[in-house]
Design a protein around this motif. Structure first.
Motif, PDB file in Angstrom:
ATOM      1  N   UNK A  20       6.404   6.497  12.065  1.00  0.00           N
ATOM      2  CA  UNK A  20       6.279   4.921  13.016  1.00  0.00           C
ATOM      3  C   UNK A  20       5.097   4.425  12.384  1.00  0.00           C
ATOM      4  N   UNK A  21       4.148   5.064  11.326  1.00  0.00           N
ATOM      5  CA  UNK A  21       3.166   5.323  10.709  1.00  0.00           C
ATOM      6  C   UNK A  21       3.265   3.999   9.646  1.00  0.00           C
ATOM      7  N   UNK A  22       4.982   4.246   8.715  1.00  0.00           N
ATOM      8  CA  UNK A  22       4.693   3.980   7.036  1.00  0.00           C
ATOM      9  C   UNK A  22       6.611   3.889   6.856  1.00  0.00           C
ATOM     10  N   UNK A  23       6.289   3.362   6.651  1.00  0.00           N
ATOM     11  CA  UNK A  23       7.747   4.112   5.535  1.00  0.00           C
ATOM     12  C   UNK A  23       8.267   5.311   4.616  1.00  0.00           C
ATOM     13  N   UNK A  24       9.031   5.932   4.795  1.00  0.00           N
ATOM     14  CA  UNK A  24       9.256   7.292   4.325  1.00  0.00           C
ATOM     15  C   UNK A  24      10.063   7.652   2.929  1.00  0.00           C
ATOM     16  N   UNK A  25       9.770   7.030   2.189  1.00  0.00           N
ATOM     17  CA  UNK A  25       9.595   7.974   0.506  1.00  0.00           C
ATOM     18  C   UNK A  25      10.312   8.901   0.669  1.00  0.00           C
ATOM     19  N   UNK A  26      11.079  10.152   0.182  1.00  0.00           N
ATOM     20  CA  UNK A  26      10.612  11.716   0.197  1.00  0.00           C
ATOM     21  C   UNK A  26      11.221  11.342  -2.002  1.00  0.00           C
ATOM     22  N   UNK A  27      10.045  12.220  -2.455  1.00  0.00           N
ATOM     23  CA  UNK A  27      10.161  12.449  -3.586  1.00  0.00           C
ATOM     24  C   UNK A  27      10.911  13.895  -4.131  1.00  0.00           C
ATOM     25  N   UNK A  28      11.344  14.297  -5.020  1.00  0.00           N
ATOM     26  CA  UNK A  28      11.919  15.182  -5.519  1.00  0.00           C
ATOM     27  C   UNK A  28      11.250  15.352  -6.743  1.00  0.00           C
ATOM     28  N   UNK A  69       0.660  -1.189   0.375  1.00  0.00           N
ATOM     29  CA  UNK A  69       0.032   0.669  -0.014  1.00  0.00           C
ATOM     30  C   UNK A  69       0.949   0.720   0.319  1.00  0.00           C
ATOM     31  N   UNK A  70       0.382   1.754  -1.272  1.00  0.00           N
ATOM     32  CA  UNK A  70       1.566   3.037  -0.913  1.00  0.00           C
ATOM     33  C   UNK A  70       0.486   4.613  -1.080  1.00  0.00           C
ATOM     34  N   UNK A  71       1.180   5.685  -0.267  1.00  0.00           N
ATOM     35  CA  UNK A  71       0.480   6.594  -0.220  1.00  0.00           C
ATOM     36  C   UNK A  71       1.046   7.961  -0.946  1.00  0.00           C
ATOM     37  N   UNK A  72       0.843   8.854  -1.339  1.00  0.00           N
ATOM     38  CA  UNK A  72       1.415  10.223  -1.968  1.00  0.00           C
ATOM     39  C   UNK A  72       1.107  11.521  -0.856  1.00  0.00           C
ATOM     40  N   UNK A  73       1.346  12.727  -1.033  1.00  0.00           N
ATOM     41  CA  UNK A  73       1.617  13.270   0.124  1.00  0.00           C
ATOM     42  C   UNK A  73       2.345  14.088   0.159  1.00  0.00           C
ATOM     43  N   UNK A  74       1.913  15.706  -0.521  1.00  0.00           N
ATOM     44  CA  UNK A  74       2.287  16.871  -0.784  1.00  0.00           C
ATOM     45  C   UNK A  74       1.556  17.757  -1.152  1.00  0.00           C
ATOM     46  N   UNK A  97       4.032   2.047   2.045  1.00  0.00           N
ATOM     47  CA  UNK A  97       4.825   3.415   2.308  1.00  0.00           C
ATOM     48  C   UNK A  97       4.352   4.560   1.827  1.00  0.00           C
ATOM     49  N   UNK A  98       5.027   6.045   2.301  1.00  0.00           N
ATOM     50  CA  UNK A  98       4.720   7.033   2.241  1.00  0.00           C
ATOM     51  C   UNK A  98       5.489   7.865   0.970  1.00  0.00           C
ATOM     52  N   UNK A  99       5.572   8.137   0.147  1.00  0.00           N
ATOM     53  CA  UNK A  99       5.564   9.248  -1.003  1.00  0.00           C
ATOM     54  C   UNK A  99       5.441  10.368  -0.548  1.00  0.00           C
ATOM     55  N   UNK A 100       7.343  11.248   0.000  1.00  0.00           N
ATOM     56  CA  UNK A 100       6.957  12.579   0.344  1.00  0.00           C
ATOM     57  C   UNK A 100       7.299  13.468  -0.651  1.00  0.00           C
ATOM     58  N   UNK A 101       6.626  14.361  -1.707  1.00  0.00           N
ATOM     59  CA  UNK A 101       6.931  15.131  -2.354  1.00  0.00           C
ATOM     60  C   UNK A 101       6.992  16.485  -2.150  1.00  0.00           C
ATOM     61  N   UNK A 102       8.757  16.733  -2.581  1.00  0.00           N
ATOM     62  CA  UNK A 102       9.102  17.875  -2.165  1.00  0.00           C
ATOM     63  C   UNK A 102       8.795  18.675  -3.680  1.00  0.00           C
ATOM     64  N   UNK A 103       8.759  19.800  -3.343  1.00  0.00           N
ATOM     65  CA  UNK A 103       8.496  21.065  -4.570  1.00  0.00           C
ATOM     66  C   UNK A 103       9.639  21.032  -5.062  1.00  0.00           C
TER      67      UNK A 103
END
Length: 230
Positions: A140-148, A12-17, A117-123
């Motif tokens: 702690x809620x999910x693995x964090x993967x930063x996205x440029x 399960x993958x979530x996108x945030x940003x 996994x949480x894909x966190x988007x940096x502008x």
């Protein structure tokens, strides 16, 4: 192995940003599913989509969670609170199922138990304090993967400097991530003037100076991100 081949695996993958950074488009590009319109529209609520395919003979189910970007009618704090409440609800749902006296077979569940996994988007050029505060709050809620996001809007030198800045700030803030930042080019548009080695049309963005290809690893980390996730 037999269990995997018969029941498969799920993620399960979530996108945030921020609004407009290409969250919906990236989800569509990663697994080639029609999540976005030809002209992408803002995501105004949390949207869940499931994709099923096989990888080396193993059935894979991917649950994709798209979230509203802050700026789409929500201030930053309210938007982040909305996402965190969702993560907490998913976590409690998973905990309840795991602590049942007779637990359900996880392969029989149609929905995901939690977020993997949480894909966190940096502008581009923007690693804000509020981004770091939010990431710290959801550890702690999910693995964090930063996205440029929108890597094609930066020069090679700017991208390298921005990647270094994000890595340093994450480390200084004590935020643990699964992988160093992926620099991504995603696009809902097919570049009709270009084809891949198999003669297939590709996704990308055309500029006066040339074409930025989503699937070309010289341009974008999208293929590497896909491998990381599955």
């Amino acid at each position: 192995i037999q269990d995997l081949e018969s029941h498969g695996e799920s993620v399960t993958i979530m996108c945030v940003g921020e609004s407009g950074v290409g969250k919906s488009t990236l989800l569509s590009n990663i697994f080639t599913v029609p999540i976005v319109h030809s002209v992408p529209k803002p995501t105004v609520k949390i949207v869940e989509t499931s994709v099923k395919f096989e990888c080396d003979g193993i059935p894979i189910t991917v649950h994709l969670i798209d979230t509203p970007g802050y700026g789409d009618g929500m201030d930053i704090r309210k938007s982040f609170s909305y996402v965190k409440d969702y993560l907490e609800a998913k976590f409690q749902q998973s905990l309840k199922r795991e602590t049942q006296i007779e637990r359900q077979d996880r392969h029989s569940l149609d929905t995901s138990l939690g977020v993997d996994a949480i894909l966190y988007f940096f502008s581009p050029h923007r690693c804000k304090t509020v981004d770091l505060e939010f990431l710290k709050s959801i550890q702690g809620y999910a693995t964090i993967i930063p996205i440029l996001a929108k890597a094609d809007t930066m020069t090679a030198d700017e991208l390298a400097e921005f990647r270094s800045t994000v890595i340093k700030k994450l480390k200084a803030t004590g935020i643990k991530v699964f992988h160093s930042p992926f620099a991504i080019i995603s696009s809902p548009y097919v570049v009709r003037s270009h084809q891949n080695s198999r003669g297939e049309l590709i996704h990308g963005r055309e500029y006066p100076w040339g074409t930025a290809e989503s699937e070309n690893e010289l341009h974008s980390d999208l293929p590497a991100l896909r491998r990381c996730l599955i």
